[in-house]
Design an enzyme around this catalytic site. Structure first.
Site, PDB file in Angstrom:
ATOM      1  N   GLU A 194       0.846  -1.209   0.000  1.00  0.00           N
ATOM      2  CA  GLU A 194       0.000   0.000   0.000  1.00  0.00           C
ATOM      3  C   GLU A 194       0.875   1.251   0.000  1.00  0.00           C
ATOM      4  OE1 GLU A 194      -3.221  -0.189   2.855  1.00  0.00           O
ATOM      5  OE2 GLU A 194      -4.029  -1.992   1.897  1.00  0.00           O
ATOM      6  N   GLU A 328      -4.730  -8.904  -0.090  1.00  0.00           N
ATOM      7  CA  GLU A 328      -5.462  -8.557   1.135  1.00  0.00           C
ATOM      8  C   GLU A 328      -6.933  -8.442   0.770  1.00  0.00           C
ATOM      9  OE1 GLU A 328      -4.163  -5.381   3.739  1.00  0.00           O
ATOM     10  OE2 GLU A 328      -2.057  -5.833   3.319  1.00  0.00           O
TER      11      GLU A 328
HETATM   12  O1  AHR Z   1      -4.822  -5.996   7.183  1.00  0.00           O
HETATM   13  C1  AHR Z   1      -4.734  -4.816   7.908  1.00  0.00           C
HETATM   14  C2  AHR Z   1      -4.138  -3.671   7.113  1.00  0.00           C
HETATM   15  O2  AHR Z   1      -4.968  -3.351   6.045  1.00  0.00           O
HETATM   16  C3  AHR Z   1      -2.808  -3.938   6.450  1.00  0.00           C
HETATM   17  O3  AHR Z   1      -1.738  -3.757   7.319  1.00  0.00           O
HETATM   18  C4  AHR Z   1      -2.774  -2.895   5.376  1.00  0.00           C
HETATM   19  O4  AHR Z   1      -2.003  -3.286   4.274  1.00  0.00           O
HETATM   20  C5  AHR Z   1      -4.234  -2.705   5.024  1.00  0.00           C
HETATM   21  O5  AHR Z   1      -4.595  -1.386   4.976  1.00  0.00           O
END
Ligand code: AHR
Length: 524
Positions: A194, A328
């Protein structure tokens, strides 16, 4: 009189509701037209230094009373082996872009704070060797995210040399002195996380410059990964569907089209949580049908998001060399009352099981481009497989979906056609059923059917062409309520039960419960 009629009608509806005729669904499966391979890595996991995801969830230390092997919980390892975890993404998440690998090796660990997640102490007792030991114990592969935010290409390059070198360099000797003479295998490498947000708030252009440099300098020296099993490099990709995100994908993929010998990527990550709106406010347990319908409706946006970014990728990479890796994803709800909000603790209900199945099916339908996905997160954080509390452990409804889907790992997609019908609640209209089919590595046909409707059963007729289908059996997962959960006290509320099809006039008929996930194999 009017009041009397209303009462009589309500009583009638209450009696009739459970007996509502099952919705008939015809599923046509054509085994003669196999599609793409469903990469086993679609079933990957994510374990970040966040809350009790690592400490207590995986790591208890070798002097703990909780049974462990070199500090790693035996109960958790045994449970994860069952679901054949293909890879684990570590150490983050946001944590990765502040992580310095030297803090977590050798006898003296550097104690820091974890500013991203609750500002708690990060003891670094779980570092590279402990992670690799864990990967080895569960029989998985390492997906390591390097620090592209606050770190340098040299720091990341040194980490890779430390992990993978086989020749007697200073770093290789240090690794051996720390207990592991053989090089580690790093199957996947994340080039930041991110970077448009917690990874450094970069513009796509700035990220691209940094990413190219990391891609060039961060080398894998493991002799076993030179010819085959080469390490896959995953660049940071989008976090949504708006123009900001399509611009990001455009920038990285356009550059990829022109890439030279000195840098390369094999994947573009995408993050997409089912949250409805930020900050996450939906309850993870104790909710009603409105939140059930809204969350499941929202989760289906994953399909459009994949289509949107795949279309951009197709422009610059028509041969689909670069995988879209949804590393994610999952349901993100309000923290459980009384928990540290920075620990992202939530329960996991039957709704999450259905959410997981719907997303896994979406990934499978896009298997030609989506070749990796990591649900967030593996233990005690967000949509977890496993919850622990000191010595106690419970498997969540999502865990059971992953267990039921094991046969789909590295299977071949088989097209299914059906009329999904619709399930409506208030303003939300969703397909009533979803289905997916594939041939596993041993040639067996597997079919998954999700009945989203929380009230109406489904009578599914399986019409399989290309094989002589004689019977079908497998497992089905449902529970009394949409928000039913497994707890330490009652761990078996949402667990799979056997199911088999009835053969009728040369057809196979499956009776599916409302709000259920079912996986069967077809015998011929
Ligand atoms: O999964 C929790 C968080 O969500 C992670 O650290 C980040 O990459 C995302 O914003």
């Amino acid at each position: 009189m009017r009041a009397f009629l209303v009462v009589v009608t309500l009583i009638f509806m209450a009696i009739a509701a459970p007996r509502m005729a099952a919705q008939k669904v015809e599923l046509s499966i054509d085994t003669s037209k196999p599609g793409a391979k469903i990469d086993g890595n679609l079933f990957g996991q994510f374990a970040e230094h966040l809350g009790h995801g690592i400490y207590d969830g995986i790591w208890v230390g070798s002097d703990s009373k909780i049974p462990n092997t070199r500090g790693i919980r035996n109960d958790v390892v045994a449970a994860l082996k069952v679901i054949h975890v293909p890879n684990v993404r570590w150490p983050g998440g946001c944590f990765a872009d502040g992580y310095h690998w030297r803090d977590g090796i050798g006898p003296q660990r550097v104690v820091r704070l974890n500013p991203d997640w609750g500002g708690v102490i990060e003891p670094n007792t779980f570092g590279t060797h402990e992670f690799m030991d864990f990967i080895d114990q569960i029989g998985s592969e390492a997906y390591v995210s390097v620090n592209l935010g606050s770190g340098s290409p040299q720091e990341a390059a040194d980490w890779l040399e430390y992990m993978t070198a086989a020749q007697a360099t200073t770093l290789e000797k240090e690794r051996a002195a720390n207990g592991h003479p053989a090089p580690y295998k790093v199957a996947w490498l994340g080039l930041g996380n991110e970077s448009w947000d917690c990874g450094g708030n970069m513009t796509p252009e700035y990220y691209l410059d940094r990413m190219k440099s990391f891609s060039h300098f961060v080398r894998n020296y493991n002799p076993g990964q030179m010819e085959k099993d080469q390490m896959l490099k995953i660049a940071v990709g989008p976090g949504g569907g708006e123009q900001r995100w399509t611009d990001w994908t455009e920038t990285v993929m356009k550059a990829y089209q022109q890439h030279t010998w000195s840098w390369d990527i094999n994947g573009l990550s995408m993050h997409s949580y089912t949250v409805v709106k930020w900050p996450p406010a939906f309850k993870s347990v104790g909710f009603g049908e409105d939140e059930y319908a809204q969350i499941l409706k929202t989760t289906l946006d994953m399909d459009d998001l994949i289509k949107k970014h795949s279309a951009i990728m197709d422009k610059y990479d028509p041969q689909k060399k670069v995988a879209l890796v949804v590393d994610e994803w999952g349901g993100w709800y309000a923290p459980l009352p009384g928990s540290n909000p920075g620990f992202l603790v939530q329960q996991n209900s039957l709704r999450d099981a259905i959410l997981a199945a719907l997303n896994l099916n979406i990934f499978a339908r896009h298997a030609d481009r989506v070749r990796g996905a990591n649900i967030a997160q593996m233990i005690n954080v967000l949509q977890a497989m496993i919850l622990t509390d000191h010595e106690k452990m419970v498997l969540t409804p999502t865990y059971y979906v992953y267990k039921m889907y094991v046969p789909f790992q590295d299977s071949t997609y088989v097209p299914v056609t059906f009329d999904a019908g619709s399930y409506k609640y208030g303003d939300f209209t969703l397909p009533r059923v979803d289905a997916m089919a594939a041939k596993s590595k041993d040639g067996k046909l597997w079919v998954e059917i999700t009945n989203v409707d929380p009230h109406q059963a489904a009578e599914v007729e399986l019409n399989v062409s290309g094989i002589n289908a004689k019977s079908a059996s497998g497992e089905t997962l449902t529970a009394p309520k949409v928000d039913s959960v497994n707890t330490f006290e009652a761990p078996n509320t949402v667990i799979p039960k056997p199911i088999s099809a009835r053969a009728q006039g040369g057809r196979l008929i499956l009776q599916l419960e409302p709000k259920s996930v079912t996986v069967v194999s077809v015998e011929q």
